[in-house]
Design an enzyme around this catalytic site. Structure first.
Site, PDB file in Angstrom:
ATOM      1  N   ILE A  57      38.061  56.609 -98.100  1.00 24.89           N
ATOM      2  CA  ILE A  57      37.103  56.073 -97.128  1.00 24.89           C
ATOM      3  C   ILE A  57      35.751  56.796 -97.217  1.00 24.89           C
ATOM      4  CG2 ILE A  57      37.604  57.586 -95.147  1.00 24.89           C
ATOM      5  CD1 ILE A  57      37.826  55.038 -93.433  1.00 24.89           C
TER       6      ILE A  57
ATOM      7  N   HIS B 250      49.006  63.598-101.557  1.00 29.67           N
ATOM      8  CA  HIS B 250      48.201  62.579-102.247  1.00 29.67           C
ATOM      9  C   HIS B 250      47.436  63.227-103.379  1.00 29.67           C
ATOM     10  CE1 HIS B 250      45.876  64.272 -98.914  1.00 29.67           C
ATOM     11  NE2 HIS B 250      44.792  64.119 -99.661  1.00 29.67           N
TER      12      HIS B 250
ATOM     13  N   GLU C 291      43.260  67.901 -95.505  1.00 28.34           N
ATOM     14  CA  GLU C 291      43.006  67.271 -94.203  1.00 28.34           C
ATOM     15  C   GLU C 291      44.164  66.399 -93.756  1.00 28.34           C
ATOM     16  OE1 GLU C 291      39.451  64.970 -94.587  1.00 28.34           O
ATOM     17  OE2 GLU C 291      38.188  66.717 -94.997  1.00 28.34           O
TER      18      GLU C 291
HETATM   19  P1  5GP Z   1      42.553  65.999 -98.384  1.00 30.51           P
HETATM   20  O1  5GP Z   1      41.451  66.907 -97.953  1.00 30.51           O
HETATM   21  O2  5GP Z   1      43.685  65.961 -97.376  1.00 30.51           O
HETATM   22  O3  5GP Z   1      43.002  66.268 -99.784  1.00 30.51           O
HETATM   23  O4  5GP Z   1      41.893  64.561 -98.462  1.00 30.51           O
HETATM   24  C1  5GP Z   1      42.072  63.548 -97.509  1.00 30.51           C
HETATM   25  C2  5GP Z   1      41.235  62.384 -97.946  1.00 30.51           C
HETATM   26  O5  5GP Z   1      41.623  61.244 -97.227  1.00 30.51           O
HETATM   27  C3  5GP Z   1      39.730  62.581 -97.702  1.00 30.51           C
HETATM   28  O6  5GP Z   1      39.024  62.457 -98.940  1.00 30.51           O
HETATM   29  C4  5GP Z   1      39.382  61.465 -96.718  1.00 30.51           C
HETATM   30  O7  5GP Z   1      38.106  60.900 -96.960  1.00 30.51           O
HETATM   31  C5  5GP Z   1      40.505  60.468 -96.924  1.00 30.51           C
HETATM   32  N1  5GP Z   1      40.835  59.704 -95.731  1.00 30.51           N
HETATM   33  C6  5GP Z   1      41.095  60.194 -94.502  1.00 30.51           C
HETATM   34  N2  5GP Z   1      41.394  59.212 -93.650  1.00 30.51           N
HETATM   35  C7  5GP Z   1      41.337  58.047 -94.364  1.00 30.51           C
HETATM   36  C8  5GP Z   1      41.563  56.676 -94.026  1.00 30.51           C
HETATM   37  O8  5GP Z   1      41.868  56.299 -92.892  1.00 30.51           O
HETATM   38  N3  5GP Z   1      41.408  55.771 -95.034  1.00 30.51           N
HETATM   39  C9  5GP Z   1      41.083  56.130 -96.302  1.00 30.51           C
HETATM   40  N4  5GP Z   1      40.962  55.172 -97.201  1.00 30.51           N
HETATM   41  N5  5GP Z   1      40.867  57.422 -96.660  1.00 30.51           N
HETATM   42  C10 5GP Z   1      40.994  58.368 -95.693  1.00 30.51           C
END
Ligand code: 5GP
Length: 116
Positions: A30, A99, A94
């Protein structure tokens, strides 16, 4: 509480899905960090690599195969891309649903800032 990604898998939240099969879903981030930024997510809700078990071995391998396929479909297989997995606080994780980030479409620079 289901993770935000489980809610996407269950179609409770919208997402731009680019791949899905019985084990994995992939959709556009997103808040993209590059022209191509896809998240590759196992449907099984595993919080982090700390929670992976032997039973997940094939699933993790499948995520990489999906990553290669998505990279080809997104047109970055030849130009290059980065697969990134944030694990825990210091990595800035986050969303606690495992993922892989697939990031490409521009020169990405160094993987991490040195000297920090
Ligand atoms: P992390 O920091 O956990 O590796 O990355 C989480 C990712 O998920 C971030 O890049 C953030 O932009 C993405 N993200 C968080 N919430 C959503 C959502 O509701 N939809 C989508 N498509 N991406 C999300």
């Amino acid at each position: 509480m289901p993770s935000v990604f489980t809610r996407i898998i269950q179609r409770e939240l919208p997402a731009a899905i680019v791949f899905e099969d019985e084990r994995v879903i992939a959709f556009k981030d997103i808040n993209p960090a590059a022209p191509v930024h896809i998240l590759i997510v196992p449907k099984k809700e595993i919080a982090s690599i700390n929670d992976v078990t032997q039973a997940d071995e094939a699933l993790l391998g499948h995520m990489f195969i999906v990553a290669g396929q998505v990279a080809r479909e997104q047109g970055v297989a030849e130009s290059g891309y980065r697969l990134l997995l944030n694990n825990g606080r210091d990595a800035g994780q986050e969303v606690f649903h495992l993922h892989l980030h697939l990031i490409g479409g521009r020169r990405l620079g160094p993987m991490v800032l040195r000297g920090g």
